[in-house]
Design an enzyme around this catalytic site. Structure first.
Site, PDB file in Angstrom:
ATOM      1  N   GLN A   1      10.233  -3.745  33.036  1.00 42.37           N
ATOM      2  CA  GLN A   1      10.417  -3.408  34.463  1.00 42.37           C
ATOM      3  C   GLN A   1      10.332  -4.660  35.341  1.00 42.37           C
ATOM      4  O   GLN A   1      11.141  -4.824  36.257  1.00 42.37           O
ATOM      5  CB  GLN A   1       9.349  -2.371  34.871  1.00 42.37           C
ATOM      6  CG  GLN A   1       9.680  -1.610  36.133  1.00 42.37           C
ATOM      7  CD  GLN A   1      10.883  -0.685  35.944  1.00 42.37           C
ATOM      8  OE1 GLN A   1      11.281  -0.366  34.837  1.00 42.37           O
ATOM      9  NE2 GLN A   1      11.492  -0.291  37.052  1.00 42.37           N
TER      10      GLN A   1
ATOM     11  N   THR B   1       5.724  -0.491   3.359  1.00 46.36           N
ATOM     12  CA  THR B   1       5.885  -1.849   3.888  1.00 46.36           C
ATOM     13  C   THR B   1       5.752  -2.868   2.766  1.00 46.36           C
ATOM     14  O   THR B   1       4.820  -2.802   1.965  1.00 46.36           O
ATOM     15  CB  THR B   1       4.818  -2.124   4.971  1.00 46.36           C
ATOM     16  OG1 THR B   1       4.994  -1.163   6.011  1.00 46.36           O
ATOM     17  CG2 THR B   1       4.951  -3.522   5.551  1.00 46.36           C
TER      18      THR B   1
ATOM     19  N   PHE C   1       0.859  -1.183   0.000  1.00 47.69           N
ATOM     20  CA  PHE C   1       0.000   0.000   0.000  1.00 47.69           C
ATOM     21  C   PHE C   1       0.892   1.228   0.000  1.00 47.69           C
ATOM     22  O   PHE C   1       1.702   1.410   0.917  1.00 47.69           O
ATOM     23  CB  PHE C   1      -0.840  -0.051   1.276  1.00 47.69           C
ATOM     24  CG  PHE C   1      -1.826   1.065   1.502  1.00 47.69           C
ATOM     25  CD1 PHE C   1      -3.028   1.119   0.799  1.00 47.69           C
ATOM     26  CD2 PHE C   1      -1.585   2.034   2.481  1.00 47.69           C
ATOM     27  CE1 PHE C   1      -3.970   2.114   1.066  1.00 47.69           C
ATOM     28  CE2 PHE C   1      -2.519   3.030   2.744  1.00 47.69           C
ATOM     29  CZ  PHE C   1      -3.713   3.069   2.032  1.00 47.69           C
TER      30      PHE C   1
ATOM     31  N   GLU D   1       4.195   9.845   1.622  1.00 48.41           N
ATOM     32  CA  GLU D   1       5.250  10.465   0.806  1.00 48.41           C
ATOM     33  C   GLU D   1       6.152  11.291   1.731  1.00 48.41           C
ATOM     34  O   GLU D   1       5.785  11.562   2.880  1.00 48.41           O
ATOM     35  CB  GLU D   1       4.613  11.401  -0.235  1.00 48.41           C
ATOM     36  CG  GLU D   1       3.732  10.659  -1.210  1.00 48.41           C
ATOM     37  CD  GLU D   1       3.154  11.563  -2.289  1.00 48.41           C
ATOM     38  OE1 GLU D   1       3.407  12.796  -2.253  1.00 48.41           O
ATOM     39  OE2 GLU D   1       2.462  11.029  -3.165  1.00 48.41           O
TER      40      GLU D   1
ATOM     41  N   ALA E   1       3.940  14.061   2.814  1.00 52.19           N
ATOM     42  CA  ALA E   1       2.527  13.744   3.101  1.00 52.19           C
ATOM     43  C   ALA E   1       2.470  12.477   3.949  1.00 52.19           C
ATOM     44  O   ALA E   1       2.500  11.361   3.420  1.00 52.19           O
ATOM     45  CB  ALA E   1       1.741  13.565   1.802  1.00 52.19           C
ATOM     46  N   GLY E   2       2.446  12.665   5.273  1.00 47.64           N
ATOM     47  CA  GLY E   2       2.343  11.549   6.206  1.00 47.64           C
ATOM     48  C   GLY E   2       0.956  11.576   6.831  1.00 47.64           C
ATOM     49  O   GLY E   2      -0.005  11.060   6.263  1.00 47.64           O
TER      50      GLY E   2
ATOM     51  N   GLU F   1      -0.402   3.411  10.175  1.00 43.29           N
ATOM     52  CA  GLU F   1      -1.854   3.406   9.952  1.00 43.29           C
ATOM     53  C   GLU F   1      -2.548   4.517  10.763  1.00 43.29           C
ATOM     54  O   GLU F   1      -3.676   4.372  11.227  1.00 43.29           O
ATOM     55  CB  GLU F   1      -2.442   2.014  10.189  1.00 43.29           C
ATOM     56  CG  GLU F   1      -1.736   1.007   9.275  1.00 43.29           C
ATOM     57  CD  GLU F   1      -2.477  -0.261   8.951  1.00 43.29           C
ATOM     58  OE1 GLU F   1      -3.697  -0.301   9.129  1.00 43.29           O
ATOM     59  OE2 GLU F   1      -1.817  -1.213   8.496  1.00 43.29           O
TER      60      GLU F   1
ATOM     61  N   THR G   1      -1.111   7.961  13.346  1.00 47.98           N
ATOM     62  CA  THR G   1      -0.563   8.135  14.697  1.00 47.98           C
ATOM     63  C   THR G   1      -1.698   8.245  15.727  1.00 47.98           C
ATOM     64  O   THR G   1      -2.859   8.475  15.362  1.00 47.98           O
ATOM     65  CB  THR G   1       0.249   9.451  14.779  1.00 47.98           C
ATOM     66  OG1 THR G   1      -0.646  10.536  14.470  1.00 47.98           O
ATOM     67  CG2 THR G   1       1.420   9.467  13.807  1.00 47.98           C
TER      68      THR G   1
END
Ligand code: COS
Length: 386
Positions: A341, A157, A122, A126, A129-130, A368, A370
């Site tokens: 931890q 990906t 997919f 760019e 352009a995120g 996909e 943030t």
């Protein structure tokens, strides 16, 4: 669409066995090779994993979203690189064709996608352009029966493995309405790949730039045959993908919690198991409760997703998918942190694996969409309602 209960139970049991017997023992190999061994990929093809979400009429297994989420939960319990091999075929790479493609496009591509013969990836993001996906600049200029594509796609990906891309490019003026989705075979003249991205984690997953220089793509390869619909297709694909990622996040949380409980039972300090100390129990309890909350969200949202007309957008379901993505991916970040931890110094050592999951899950809050983009989608939808 769904698989009958008996066949699904059988599939789920087979996937669980495959994970425990084949994938978990190969986790270190994947880390060392930075790739998934070919014999494992072959087994994945034979099991039908590339076609989990593709309807039976196009050669897939035809899982419902609820069923797919259960499989994703299982796949989260091992290195994320394994799922990534077929993840784009199941989700963002293929779903645009399934949701909005013409019958001819479905028949032409989906059977090969389902068998794993063709890897789809997919290509939306760019360099400039995120999060603002509608600002993408890759141009598609009409030239007779072709479009000529120029631009750069980033962090794609499975690009090095892909036989074709679902690729968003601008066929018209500015904004979301000028974007079209194309099916772009990767062997077309003018396509080249950037060098492999070196990432914080998820070794064995493959991402890189895709560079398009005067690539001639037949006009017939516009998904659905209608220009200007590409942004909506991408958004629908991402809604679905976000739910899948939420389920995956819950799976990783389960694995990290299992590792943490096992360590807390075995490790002794001050003359007793560290798991008998209430401060350690508190960390385990917080992780268990948050995982339960996240998984309940995923199951509820997947049920709603299955109840709506297939391929149609539903703002309420989109908003809930964003809630699940935001909560579950943030949740697994906290669970992985507590996992380290609970392990103390050992948690920082590669041999114990939790440090690897700690790095691997960081990406889930980014790709996909943030966490901040999920907040924006949720907030906007609430403000839009009467
Ligand atoms: N399903 C269907 N259509 C949708 C939709 C959805 N989930 N979300 C938006 N749309 C439609 C809108 O209805 C609108 O259509 P109209 O012009 O006909 O009204 C059009 O798409 C544009 O929508 P909007 O105005 O909301 O677009 P924005 O530019 O404001 O962007 C966000 C919306 C921020 C939500 C979008 O850019 C986004 O999701 N960004 C993150 C991208 C991402 O996840 N990237 C990951 C890369 S892939 S791993």
């Amino acid at each position: 669409m769904s698989l009958d209960t008996e066949s699904f139970e059988l599939l789920l049991a087979t996937v669980q066995r495959f994970i425990q017997e084949r994938l978990v023992p190969a986790e270190n190999t994947v880390e060392e090779l930075d790739d998934v061994p070919a014999d494992i990929v072959q087994d994945m093809k034979e099991m039908g994993l590339f076609g989990l979400s593709i309807p039976e009429e196009y050669g897939g297994i035809g899982l419902s979203m609820s069923q797919e989420c259960q499989v994703a939960f299982e796949l989260g319990q091992t290195a994320l690189a394994f799922r990534s091999v077929f993840g784009t075929n199941v989700g963002i790479g293929s779903q645009g064709i399934l949701m909005d493609g013409t019958e001819e496009q479905k028949r032409d591509y989906l059977p090969r996608v389902a068998s794993g013969e063709l890897i789809m990836s997919f290509a939306l993001t760019e360099p400039d352009a995120g999060s603002d996906a509608a600002a993408l600049k890759t141009r598609a200029e009409r030239d007779g029966e072709f479009y000529v594509l120029n631009g750069v796609k980033r962090y794609i990906t499975n690009a090095p493995r892909a036989g074709a891309f679902t690729l968003m490019a601008r066929t018209d003026g500015a904004g979301a309405g000028g974007i079209s989705s194309f099916i772009v075979p990767s062997d077309l003249a003018g396509i080249s790949l950037g060098k492999p991205d070196k990432k914080m984690g998820q070794r064995g997953t493959k991402t890189c730039d895709v560079i398009l220089e005067n690539v001639r793509v037949p006009a017939a390869n516009i998904i659905g045959g209608v220009p200007g619909q590409g942004f909506k297709t991408a958004m629908k694909v991402l809604d679905r993908g976000r739910l899948h990622v939420s389920a995956l996040a819950c799976g990783v949380a389960q694995r990290v919690l299992n590792e943490s409980v096992a360590y807390a039972r075995e490790r002794k300090q001050f003359g007793q198991r560290i798991g008998d100390f209430q401060l350690v129990q508190a960390m385990l309890a917080d992780s268990q409760a948050e995982l339960y909350a996240g998984w309940t969200m995923v199951q509820d949202c997947a049920k709603r997703y299955d109840a709506k007309p297939a391929g149609k957008a539903d703002p309420d379901v989109s908003m809930r998918a964003s809630c699940a993505k935001m909560f579950c991916t943030e949740m697994v970040g906290r669970v992985a942190d507590r996992g380290v931890q609970v392990h103390g110094g050992a948690g920082y050592i590669n041999e114990y694996k939790v440090e690897r999951f700690y790095r691997d899950v960081r990406l889930l809050r980014l790709y996909e969409g943030t966490t901040q983009i999920q907040q924006l989608i949720i907030g906007r939808e609430l403000m839009r309602r009467d």
